[in-house]
Design a protein around this motif. Structure first.
Motif, short mmCIF file in Angstrom:
data_model
loop_
_atom_site.label_atom_id
_atom_site.label_comp_id
_atom_site.label_asym_id
_atom_site.label_seq_id
_atom_site.Cartn_x
_atom_site.Cartn_y
_atom_site.Cartn_z
N THR A 170 0.42 19.23 -13.98
CA THR A 170 -0.85 19.77 -13.49
C THR A 170 -2.02 19.00 -14.08
O THR A 170 -3.01 18.71 -13.39
N GLU A 219 -8.41 20.72 -8.03
CA GLU A 219 -8.93 21.91 -8.70
C GLU A 219 -10.38 22.11 -8.27
O GLU A 219 -11.03 21.18 -7.84
N PHE A 256 -8.06 26.07 -12.80
CA PHE A 256 -6.83 25.67 -12.16
C PHE A 256 -6.22 26.88 -11.49
O PHE A 256 -6.44 28.01 -11.91
N VAL A 276 0.84 27.08 -11.95
CA VAL A 276 1.26 25.88 -12.66
C VAL A 276 2.77 25.88 -12.81
O VAL A 276 3.43 24.85 -12.66
N ARG A 302 -9.57 20.01 -20.23
CA ARG A 302 -8.61 20.09 -19.15
C ARG A 302 -7.29 20.68 -19.67
O ARG A 302 -6.66 21.52 -19.03
N VAL A 333 -5.67 24.17 -18.33
CA VAL A 333 -4.32 24.27 -17.75
C VAL A 333 -3.47 25.26 -18.54
O VAL A 333 -2.75 26.08 -17.97
#
Ligand code: TRP
Ligand code: ZN
Length: 903
Positions: free
Chosen positions: A598, A606, A612, A616, A662, A666
């Motif tokens: 991801t 995204e 997100f 996942v 990030r 995630v």
């Protein structure tokens, strides 16, 4: 010409035996916080094996008043911090030296040498603190017999302690008194200790297997006595365990532990007088968590086990630090596992240890501070009390254990003590004894190559590929190893890698392991392969279907296992592997793989807000995790570990370039997915585990509390999405009336994690309840520094807390609780506006003028800055350069900062 205090590197290759020995030391202290007088009378003699040289004694921040030789005056000179005596009598006759100095314990904020904490005197001499007490050959290979007389005001300092046995005590004039201690064992100066203050002790008499009587004492401040029961129990268990497992008995009549709230590290193994951070002594169900209870057992064990591995046999020089630390960590890990009992609880301990290794040591091993388990050089030795020396060192000992077996290891230990008791030796001496006690073992066969684990830094990657030949019914496992360059070491030669493994059928049956050319009669279902080449093949025969390999069981070597499993194979391992470590590992691999996928996916996928989707993880994995939660055969502690996703720092380590926000987003998306998809299961887990009956800090009930706490946190997280107020309400209630600290902090952190409006109120209540308890206040600060960031709210809160009446930057525990927990909270620390890094730089500089050792630890937070994506990377560099530009940095901080800026 060097500026004063500017140190140069020390090299292992430059080791030379001391030109002088010190046989006896008689120290007399007149203790006074402002000015303590130290009279040091020692008998020294020339080392006949070394060409005649001047006697150069180490000192640091001492005021020298007088030097006498054989009762008369003498000439001497100063060379930097060293006191140099050039005109001592020739020949090999002993010389009587008398040195009179003073020091200022109340001004000692470095907490090295003699210092005052809460009106009590303490010492910390490892590694080079003794030279802050008196002039001495402050190196571990100089071992002497100590006699110590302490004199102090009796009302202010009723308890006077030092190493060994109390031989005399009594009153002096002017309300003063004295105590005289004789240590019956010779020791290096770093094991010297004294304590003086108003303390009380829990006492316990024990009888060893050999029939000898011993007095155990745990000293604390009045009022803390009820919190020492667990430490005392841990000490008794440690004494019994070392006798039972290694035949090593306590060699003293009296063994003391003293707790202080001002301490740079966890604890210190001074001979017969261990000094501990209060964090690793004081515990009650109301104030300590289960983790605290387990840590106390482990640290009490660790320091006690040093009595043999470290004190009876010590290090020749500080490059050999892992000789005592790696071995002693191995011993405390084994102790904790033996105390844990069940196979499942043992596996949980092993998983915890491996998690620390992989999330802290592996990054160290690929960062700017990478160094071998036995380093080749250092500028400041305090910077080398690292996870590499301790935790990787323990893995290197564990590999030797794996290569010679449990019995063989016991034999090796026995030979090690037969050969080296009373000596200062090297890591080579240890592995030599292990190999010599086990001729014919793979360790003995490959000893020279095995020693590369001590000399080469870096984490090897072990790549595994399997090939199944259906026609021949063979499975060929190809193993190849490599190791990336580390600073100063570009070439790496192959390591000896013990690899415990098995093969499973697709439905989870274990296959008998028969290597080509072997007779099948003794085929085992788990076996040790010893990898020594850069690439090696193992061919298994009579394999009737394509197997799923279970490799590196129990994490039998500290390597990165690179193996391309399919999701289906990992699900098989998670469900069926007989090795619980690899069951857990399969869940981690699955979580990691989908996180990385991801993170790497097209950024367009995204939304602009950085959110997100909560998909996942594939449904098959979520389903498997549900199966784990619902499985009635598994222990709660193990379930809790399987349901713990890989940490942000562990995920970040796998990436070539890291965007910390990030990674954070995630991982949070994964958490939310688990909270949502497993909502009903979390409810069931909460209901089944929330009540653990009367509080006991045992592994089974601790596991139940851990799982209940995680469930509550997930339920609150889910509630925050739906606007439901029931779960945060329950968490708040739990914060109010929990019967133990584990449940209370779990509930509080659940509220903080879901950013509940109730969190603030809960924090205030918590503070009001525990404002008298320093260790609980540390938790209160740490929870806020480590809180989940919402729109950048954590840093302003942390800055406000710096001004809180209870915040004390001079106290290392308090500084760590707020500052370190914030700086190791990736989502809150890595801010696009660089404010986190600026905060870090300011605190490093502020701390450095108080306590360089603590400042240098904080400096290490930026170790991995070069991996950061922009704009973080440039901002991080600017912050590090700000620190580098400050004049008068300590050697501690300068070494860390210059290594991190070097390319
Ligand atoms: N030898 C101690 C241990 O591992 C570590 C230690 C305690 C230490 N205090 C220290 C090391 C101060 C350096 C400086 O148990
Ligand atoms: Zn230690």
């Amino acid at each position: 010409m060097l500026r004063e205090g500017q140190a140069t590197a020390v090299y292992r290759a430059d080791y030379q035996a001391p030109a002088w020995w010190i046989d006896t030391v008689e120290l007399t202290f007149d203790l006074d916080p402002a000015k303590t007088r130290v009279l040091n009378r020692m008998r020294v003699r020339r080392n006949p094996d070394v060409p005649a040289q001047a006697l150069r004694l180490d000192g640091d921040e001492l005021n020298l008043a007088r030097v006498m030789v054989n009762g008369g005056g003498t000439s001497f000179k100063m060379d930097g911090d060293q006191l140099v005596l050039e005109n001592l009598p020739e020949g090999n006759e002993p010389v009587e030296l008398e040195i009179f100095t003073t020091c200022a314990p109340a001004k000692n904020t470095k907490l090295m040498g003699l210092y005052v904490s809460e009106d009590t005197f303490f010492t910390q001499c490892e590694a080079e603190g003794f030279r802050r007490i008196t002039y001495f050959l402050d190196r571990p290979d100089v071992m002497a017999m100590y006699t110590v007389t302490l004199r102090a005001n009796k009302a202010l300092y009723p308890v006077l302690l030092s190493n060994g046995n109390l031989v005399d005590s009594g009153a002096l004039e002017d309300g003063r008194h004295f105590a005289k201690w004789v240590d019956p064992h010779k020791k290096p100066s770093y094991l010297f200790a004294l304590v003086a203050g108003r303390l009380v002790a829990r006492e316990q008499k024990i009888k060893s297997r050999a029939g000898r009587e011993h007095l155990l004492q745990v000293y604390v401040r009045p009022g803390d006595l009820e919190k020492t029961e667990h430490a005392m129990n841990s000490l008794m268990h440690s004494v019994a365990w070392d006798e039972a497992r290694f035949g090593l008995s306590l060699d003293l009549d009296r063994f003391m532990i003293v707790a202080t709230s001002d301490f740079n590290m966890g604890a210190m193994e001074n001979k017969g007088l261990n000094i501990f951070n209060t964090k690793y002594v004081l515990a009650s169900q109301a104030t300590a968590t289960d983790t605290d209870f387990f840590n106390i057992e482990s640290v009490v064990g660790h320091e006690y086990f040093h009595n043999w591995t470290g004190n009876r046999i010590t290090c020749r020089d500080w490059f050999q630090l892992s000789l005592k630390e790696g071995l002693t960590v191995f011993r405390d890990q084994e102790f904790s596992m033996d105390m844990a009992g069940s196979a499942s609880a043992r596996a949980v301990k092993r998983i915890d240890d491996v998690r620390v290794l992989r999330t802290v040591q592996f990054p160290e091993d690929s960062g700017p501070m990478a160094h071998p388990v036995r380093p080749d050089s250092y500028i400041e030795i305090n910077n080398f009390y690292t996870v590499t020396i301790y935790e990787k060192g323990a893995e290197v000992v564990r590999m030797q254990h794996n290569l010679v077996g449990r019995e063989g290891f016991a034999k090796g230990m026995k030979l090690y003590f037969e050969r080296h008791d009373g000596q200062a030796v090297t890591c080579d001496d240890f592995s030599q004894a292990m190999a010599d006690a086990n001729p014919g073992s793979p360790l003995a066969q490959h000893l020279a190559q095995f020693r590369r684990w001590y000399s080469q830094a870096g984490t090897p990657v072990l790549k595994a590929t399997g090939q199944y030949d259906a026609a021949a019914q063979t499975y060929t496992l190809t193993l190849s190893q490599s190791c990336a360059p580390t600073p100063g070491q570009s070439e790496k030669l192959p390591f000896v890698i013990p690899m415990q493994m098995g093969l499973l059928t697709a439905d989870g049956q274990e296959i008998a392991l028969q290597l080509q050319g072997e007779d099948g009669a003794q085929a085992a279902k788990s076996r040790l392969l010893v990898v020594t080449e850069a690439e090696q093949q193992f061919i298994f025969t009579h394999v009737t279907e394509a197997p799923v390999p279970s490799l590196l069981r129990s994490f039998s070597a500290p390597v990165v296992l690179d193996c391309e499993f399919s999701d289906a194979e990992l699900l098989t391992l998670l469900a069926h592997d007989s090795d619980p470590f690899n069951q857990w590992e399969a869940s981690q691999r699955l979580g990691l793989r989908h996180a990385l996928k991801t993170i790497a996916a097209d950024a367009d996928a995204e939304s602009a807000s950085g959110q997100f989707s909560t998909h996942v993880l594939p449904e098959s994995f979520v389903q498997a995790l549900r199966g784990v939660l619902q499985n009635t055969q598994l222990d709660a502690a193990f379930k809790d570990l399987v349901l713990t996703l890989p940490s942000e720092s562990y995920i970040a380590e796998q990436l070539a370039e890291v965007d910390p926000q990030r990674v954070h987003a995630v991982r949070e998306a994964m958490q939310l997915q688990l909270a949502t998809a497993l909502q009903a299961d979390w409810e069931a887990a909460w209901e089944a585990h929330r009540d653990t009956g009367a509080y006991q800090p045992d592994h089974v009930s601790a596991g139940r509390r851990a799982l209940a706490g995680r469930a509550l946190s997930m339920l609150c997280l889910h509630a925050a999405q739906t606007g439901d107020e029931v779960w945060p309400g329950k968490a708040y209630q739990r914060c109010k009336d929990a019967g133990n600290m584990t449940d209370r902090t779990a509930a509080l952190s659940a509220l903080l994690y879901c950013a509940s409006p109730l969190a603030e109120q809960a924090l205030q209540r918590f503070h009001a309840l525990f404002k008298q308890d320093a260790l609980v206040l540390d938790k209160w600060f740490a929870l806020q520094g480590g809180a989940c960031d919402r729109g950048g709210n954590v840093l302003p809160a942390v800055k406000a807390l710096l001004k809180h009446a209870d915040f004390q930057i001079k106290n290392p525990n308090r500084a760590r609780s707020l500052i370190f927990s914030y700086c190791s909270n990736p989502g809150a620390f890595h801010r696009a506006d660089a404010a986190g890094y600026v905060f870090w730089a300011d605190r490093v500089v502020e701390l450095d003028s108080i306590n360089p050792q603590v400042a240098a630890r904080l400096a290490r937070v930026m170790d991995r800055w070069k991996k950061l994506a922009e704009p973080y990377r440039s901002a991080a560099r600017a912050a590090i350069e700000r620190v580098a530009a400050k004049p008068n940095l300590s050697n501690d901080v300068r070494e860390v900062i210059s290594r991190t800026l070097a390319d």
